[in-house]
Design an enzyme around this catalytic site. Sequence first.
Site, PDB file in Angstrom:
ATOM      1  CB  CYS A 123      -7.273 -16.492  -5.024  1.00  0.00           C
ATOM      2  SG  CYS A 123      -5.662 -15.685  -5.090  1.00  0.00           S
ATOM      3  CG  HIS A 147      -8.701 -15.674  -1.387  1.00  0.00           C
ATOM      4  ND1 HIS A 147      -7.588 -16.446  -1.139  1.00  0.00           N
ATOM      5  CD2 HIS A 147      -8.270 -14.611  -2.117  1.00  0.00           C
ATOM      6  CE1 HIS A 147      -6.537 -15.885  -1.711  1.00  0.00           C
ATOM      7  NE2 HIS A 147      -6.920 -14.775  -2.307  1.00  0.00           N
ATOM      8  CG  ASN A 159      -3.341 -13.938  -1.536  1.00  0.00           C
ATOM      9  OD1 ASN A 159      -3.600 -15.142  -1.564  1.00  0.00           O
ATOM     10  ND2 ASN A 159      -3.803 -13.091  -2.444  1.00  0.00           N
TER      11      ASN A 159
HETATM   12  O1  UT7 Z   1      -5.393 -12.972  -4.462  1.00  0.00           O
HETATM   13  C1  UT7 Z   1      -5.940 -12.236  -5.516  1.00  0.00           C
HETATM   14  C2  UT7 Z   1      -6.754 -11.224  -4.927  1.00  0.00           C
HETATM   15  N1  UT7 Z   1      -5.939 -10.085  -4.594  1.00  0.00           N
HETATM   16  C3  UT7 Z   1      -6.487  -9.140  -3.903  1.00  0.00           C
HETATM   17  O2  UT7 Z   1      -7.598  -9.295  -3.480  1.00  0.00           O
HETATM   18  C4  UT7 Z   1      -5.749  -7.842  -3.713  1.00  0.00           C
HETATM   19  C5  UT7 Z   1      -6.723  -6.721  -3.910  1.00  0.00           C
HETATM   20  N2  UT7 Z   1      -6.139  -5.402  -3.804  1.00  0.00           N
HETATM   21  C6  UT7 Z   1      -5.688  -4.908  -2.645  1.00  0.00           C
HETATM   22  O3  UT7 Z   1      -5.688  -5.577  -1.639  1.00  0.00           O
HETATM   23  C7  UT7 Z   1      -5.236  -3.481  -2.629  1.00  0.00           C
HETATM   24  O4  UT7 Z   1      -5.585  -2.843  -3.838  1.00  0.00           O
HETATM   25  C8  UT7 Z   1      -3.715  -3.346  -2.408  1.00  0.00           C
HETATM   26  C9  UT7 Z   1      -3.374  -3.761  -0.976  1.00  0.00           C
HETATM   27  C10 UT7 Z   1      -2.954  -4.206  -3.391  1.00  0.00           C
HETATM   28  C11 UT7 Z   1      -3.287  -1.881  -2.577  1.00  0.00           C
HETATM   29  O5  UT7 Z   1      -4.009  -1.064  -1.694  1.00  0.00           O
HETATM   30  P1  UT7 Z   1      -4.725   0.268  -2.224  1.00  0.00           P
HETATM   31  O6  UT7 Z   1      -5.341   0.903  -1.061  1.00  0.00           O
HETATM   32  O7  UT7 Z   1      -5.638  -0.143  -3.355  1.00  0.00           O
HETATM   33  O8  UT7 Z   1      -3.504   1.121  -2.741  1.00  0.00           O
HETATM   34  P2  UT7 Z   1      -3.225   1.688  -4.213  1.00  0.00           P
HETATM   35  O9  UT7 Z   1      -2.839   0.614  -5.139  1.00  0.00           O
HETATM   36  O10 UT7 Z   1      -4.360   2.608  -4.610  1.00  0.00           O
HETATM   37  O11 UT7 Z   1      -1.975   2.608  -3.957  1.00  0.00           O
HETATM   38  C12 UT7 Z   1      -2.063   3.776  -3.100  1.00  0.00           C
HETATM   39  C13 UT7 Z   1      -0.686   4.415  -3.023  1.00  0.00           C
HETATM   40  C14 UT7 Z   1      -0.038   4.614  -4.396  1.00  0.00           C
HETATM   41  O12 UT7 Z   1       0.701   5.813  -4.337  1.00  0.00           O
HETATM   42  P3  UT7 Z   1       0.104   7.186  -4.978  1.00  0.00           P
HETATM   43  O13 UT7 Z   1      -0.125   6.869  -6.428  1.00  0.00           O
HETATM   44  O14 UT7 Z   1      -1.167   7.438  -4.227  1.00  0.00           O
HETATM   45  O15 UT7 Z   1       1.170   8.165  -4.713  1.00  0.00           O
HETATM   46  C15 UT7 Z   1       0.930   3.449  -4.500  1.00  0.00           C
HETATM   47  O16 UT7 Z   1       2.040   3.747  -5.328  1.00  0.00           O
HETATM   48  O17 UT7 Z   1       0.182   3.547  -2.290  1.00  0.00           O
HETATM   49  C16 UT7 Z   1       1.375   3.306  -3.070  1.00  0.00           C
HETATM   50  N3  UT7 Z   1       1.868   1.985  -2.749  1.00  0.00           N
HETATM   51  C17 UT7 Z   1       2.645   1.744  -1.695  1.00  0.00           C
HETATM   52  N4  UT7 Z   1       3.177   2.561  -0.763  1.00  0.00           N
HETATM   53  C18 UT7 Z   1       3.943   2.013   0.186  1.00  0.00           C
HETATM   54  C19 UT7 Z   1       1.589   0.812  -3.373  1.00  0.00           C
HETATM   55  N5  UT7 Z   1       2.202  -0.214  -2.723  1.00  0.00           N
HETATM   56  C20 UT7 Z   1       2.872   0.357  -1.691  1.00  0.00           C
HETATM   57  C21 UT7 Z   1       3.677  -0.167  -0.668  1.00  0.00           C
HETATM   58  N6  UT7 Z   1       4.190   0.689   0.259  1.00  0.00           N
HETATM   59  N7  UT7 Z   1       3.937  -1.487  -0.541  1.00  0.00           N
END
Ligand code: UT7
Length: 332
Positions: free
Chosen positions: A129, A255, A285
């Site tokens: 990225c 980004h 993204n």
């Molecule tokens: O280009 C490279 C750079 N990339 C980035 O900058 C991405 C950086 N990361 C992020 O943007 C965020 O971490 C994400 C958007 C990927 C995820 O958001 P988050 O607030 O960090 O969520 P999380 O991974 O902590 O997941 C929270 C909950 C989990 O469930 P439990 O364990 O709390 O029950 C996940 O299983 O959300 C669940 N989850 C979803 N639920 C519904 C993960 N993906 C989804 C989904 N829909 N698509």
Amino acid sequence: MWEKSVGVTAESRTPQRERSAVFAAVGAHVPSIVVTNDDLAARLDTSDEWITSRTGIRTRQVVEPGGSTSDLAIAAGMAALRAAGSDASIDAVVLATSTPDRLVPATAPAVAAGLGLAGVPAFDVDAVCSGFVYGLAVANGLIAAATADRVLLIGADTFSTIVDPTDRATAPLFGDGAGAVVLRAGEPDEPGALLAFELGSDGALAELITVRDGWFAMQGQAVYRQAVTRMAGAARGVLARTGWEPGDVDSFVGHQANLRILRAVGADLGVDADRVHTNVTEVGNTVSASIPLALAHAHAAGRIRAGHRVLLSAFGGGATWGAATLVWPELS
Ligand code: UT7
């Protein structure tokens, strides 16, 4: 120790050869298939509410089956060459991508040939990225060293080809696209000249963003934290090299990974929210294409205007990060 940051300024170059890369044109291309959050929710355990609130993304555009990065790169390159006008003789093509058409050879020569530029030097740059900002530094180096007078730099990726469509953690995040700029040799103090860079990497963080068994994999929360810290840090470094305060920035184009990350970086830096440009809501993204697509869209919409002090900053797999500054020129 894996980590090393470097920076260059116009002042640090050889005084007798004062040449900078100057923005001469921008172009963009996104494929036509639109995937909405509801489309994803119809086949994955997710919802429009979750995706919108966690990422800001509402739609993304993807290539048809069999579509490739070079298709998008050629279309964006063509748009930039058209915008550059009839004197657009290009003498190098640099393609920032992490999804080349094939592992070997590089994709840039095929893109150059597709644009009618066979014969010029052409090569790929991969910093995930951060690839476009790294590409800007490479193109600036080619021009500053008088190896080239006009460089076509394209950022293009098709992450839909490496994201597991059944993985709700990654499938909503990415879109395909390409953005391009024509850079020409010019004076370091003219509008459009690249003013300074801040680049860095830390290979100890390689496992945060990777491809496993053919599919993209990411440690989301750790990447989120690193993205905010590194994008803000690189931005601070490049602002210091440029001699600007955060309050001097008219347009911050980071980004486009996540709306929350962009807002957090803007707030951390002290750049007003209305100066933080975003198109992640519409395109997701797009990896190497993210910054040039955002620049092209903001330029076309009149949100970035001639005279704006523009700050670019990115974080990506590697880990890599990079930032650059320029004053936006009059462009068609
Ligand atoms: O280009 C490279 C750079 N990339 C980035 O900058 C991405 C950086 N990361 C992020 O943007 C965020 O971490 C994400 C958007 C990927 C995820 O958001 P988050 O607030 O960090 O969520 P999380 O991974 O902590 O997941 C929270 C909950 C989990 O469930 P439990 O364990 O709390 O029950 C996940 O299983 O959300 C669940 N989850 C979803 N639920 C519904 C993960 N993906 C989804 C989904 N829909 N698509």
